[in-house]
Design an enzyme around this catalytic site. Structure first.
Site, PDB file in Angstrom:
ATOM      1  N   LYS A 158       0.843  -1.207   0.000  1.00  0.00           N
ATOM      2  CA  LYS A 158       0.000   0.000   0.000  1.00  0.00           C
ATOM      3  C   LYS A 158       0.873   1.250   0.000  1.00  0.00           C
ATOM      4  CE  LYS A 158      -3.764  -2.434   2.206  1.00  0.00           C
ATOM      5  NZ  LYS A 158      -4.271  -2.988   3.450  1.00  0.00           N
ATOM      6  N   GLN A 160      -5.006  -1.877   9.607  1.00  0.00           N
ATOM      7  CA  GLN A 160      -4.721  -3.167   8.974  1.00  0.00           C
ATOM      8  C   GLN A 160      -5.316  -4.290   9.824  1.00  0.00           C
ATOM      9  OE1 GLN A 160      -3.176  -3.657   5.896  1.00  0.00           O
ATOM     10  NE2 GLN A 160      -3.817  -5.764   6.207  1.00  0.00           N
ATOM     11  N   ASP A 183     -11.480   2.666   4.346  1.00  0.00           N
ATOM     12  CA  ASP A 183     -11.921   1.281   4.176  1.00  0.00           C
ATOM     13  C   ASP A 183     -13.441   1.169   4.174  1.00  0.00           C
ATOM     14  OD1 ASP A 183     -10.110  -0.684   3.612  1.00  0.00           O
ATOM     15  OD2 ASP A 183      -9.479  -0.989   5.685  1.00  0.00           O
TER      16      ASP A 183
END
Ligand code: NDP
Length: 309
Positions: free
Chosen positions: A54, A98, A121
């Protein structure tokens, strides 16, 4: 019939190119430089690989990449303090936690602590609600990356999804549930199938659009499909060497759909690898730029027009 291949790898490249262009334009117009912070707790090797990838993609596109790494022993309060600090920092536009978090941490509480405006997200309850309440054509909050990427592929391939029979196999909050909401917003007729669904092949055979997100290697067989269906295979399953068909010592990635038999029946299908997978990180960057624009009171970038309508 041999299905057309929906090339997620090259489509993801085109999304990344749009992100790069949008970031450069924002810079030229003295707008915000999108910055994405990733919070990694612990030393899970797969998570470390994802975080590194990422960061690399962000930098390549001109997005500022921030990594906050905490030990596996970090307490709930310590993780929450990092989230609070990132929430308060006006130079941070996107925050990604994460997952999975180490055992003992309350994942839901941490996800709900992220400022919904920075929740790239799309897992914050406020963004989940915005997607559910948005209705047809309504503006959603930030949309989870994997379903967003899947929708982009569907729209690029099929155009208008209105009135299509869609079946989503799987109802997780990361993929299945938001995918179903997105298809509903596109006015598809949506069925959600899961582990308690009776006569799964029969349900799947209705689908003009099938999105498989079940986490079971090659479960969906060609004779479960409606001829001509468009199949989006979200699954990423690594088969051990002994199940990988001859190539000694090598693992193999497969989807949730049995590609060989499905490609004989479907009209179009995403491969694994090279389908939905590359779209996820591209959509994360897309969301970081959208978040930066919205926080600055700007419209969503013109470079993203037409991706999801
Ligand atoms: P989850 O395990 O969270 O959810 C799986 C879903 O499938 C559940 O809703 C479950 O039903 C359903 N299910 C499980 N077994 C069956 C069965 N035998 N018959 C019917 N339904 C079943 O998985 P995720 O949604 O997180 O992930 C799904 C797949 O997508 C995985 O392969 C994962 O690796 C991949 N993935 C890929 C991403 C990408 O970037 N391309 C990103 C995220 C995931 P129930 O709810 O009833 O238990």
């Amino acid at each position: 019939m041999t299905a057309q291949i929906i090339d997620g790898k090259s489509f993801a490249e085109s999304v990344r190119a749009r992100v790069e262009k949008a970031v450069a334009r924002l810079k030229a117009e003295r707008g915000p430089t999108p910055a994405l912070a990733v919070v990694l707790v612990g030393e899970d090797p797969a998570s470390q690989v994802y975080v590194a990838s990422k960061g690399k993609t962000a930098k390549a596109l001109g997005v500022v990449s921030i990594e906050r790494i905490l030990p596996a022993t970090a307490s709930q309060a310590e993780v929450a303090a990092v989230v609070d600090e990132l929430n308060a920092d006006p130079n941070v536009h996107g925050i990604l936690i994460q997952l999975p978090l180490p055992k003992g941490l309350d994942e839901d509480a941490i996800l709900a602590r992220v400022d919904p405006a920075k929740d790239v997200d799309g897992f914050h309850p406020q963004n989940v609600a915005a997607l559910a309440l948005g209705g047809a054509g309504g503006r959603a909050g930030l949309i989870p990356c994997t379903p967003l990427g899947s929708l982009m592929l569907l729209k690029a391939h099929l155009g208008d999804l209105s009135g299509k029979e869609a079946v989503v196999l799987g109802r997780s909050r990361i993929v299945g549930a938001p995918m179903a909401q997105l298809l509903l917003r596109e006015n598809a007729t949506v069925t959600i199938a899961h582990s308690r669904t009776k006569d799964l092949p029969e349900v799947l055979r209705r689908a003009e659009i099938l999105v498989a997100a079940v986490g079971r290697p090659e479960m969906v067989k060609g004779d479960w499909l409606r001829p001509g269906a468009t199949v989006i295979d979200v699954g990423i399953n690594r088969l051990p060497p002994e199940a990988s068909g001859g190539v000694s010592g090598k693992t193999r990635l497969v989807g949730d759909v049995d590609f060989a038999s499905a490609a004989q029946v479907a009209g179009a299908i995403t491969p694994v690898p090279g389908g939905v997978g590359p779209m996820t990180i591209a959509c994360l960057m897309h969301n970081a730029v959208v978040a930066a624009c919205r926080q600055a009171g700007l419209a969503d970038p013109e470079e993203f027009a037409g991706l999801i309508g």
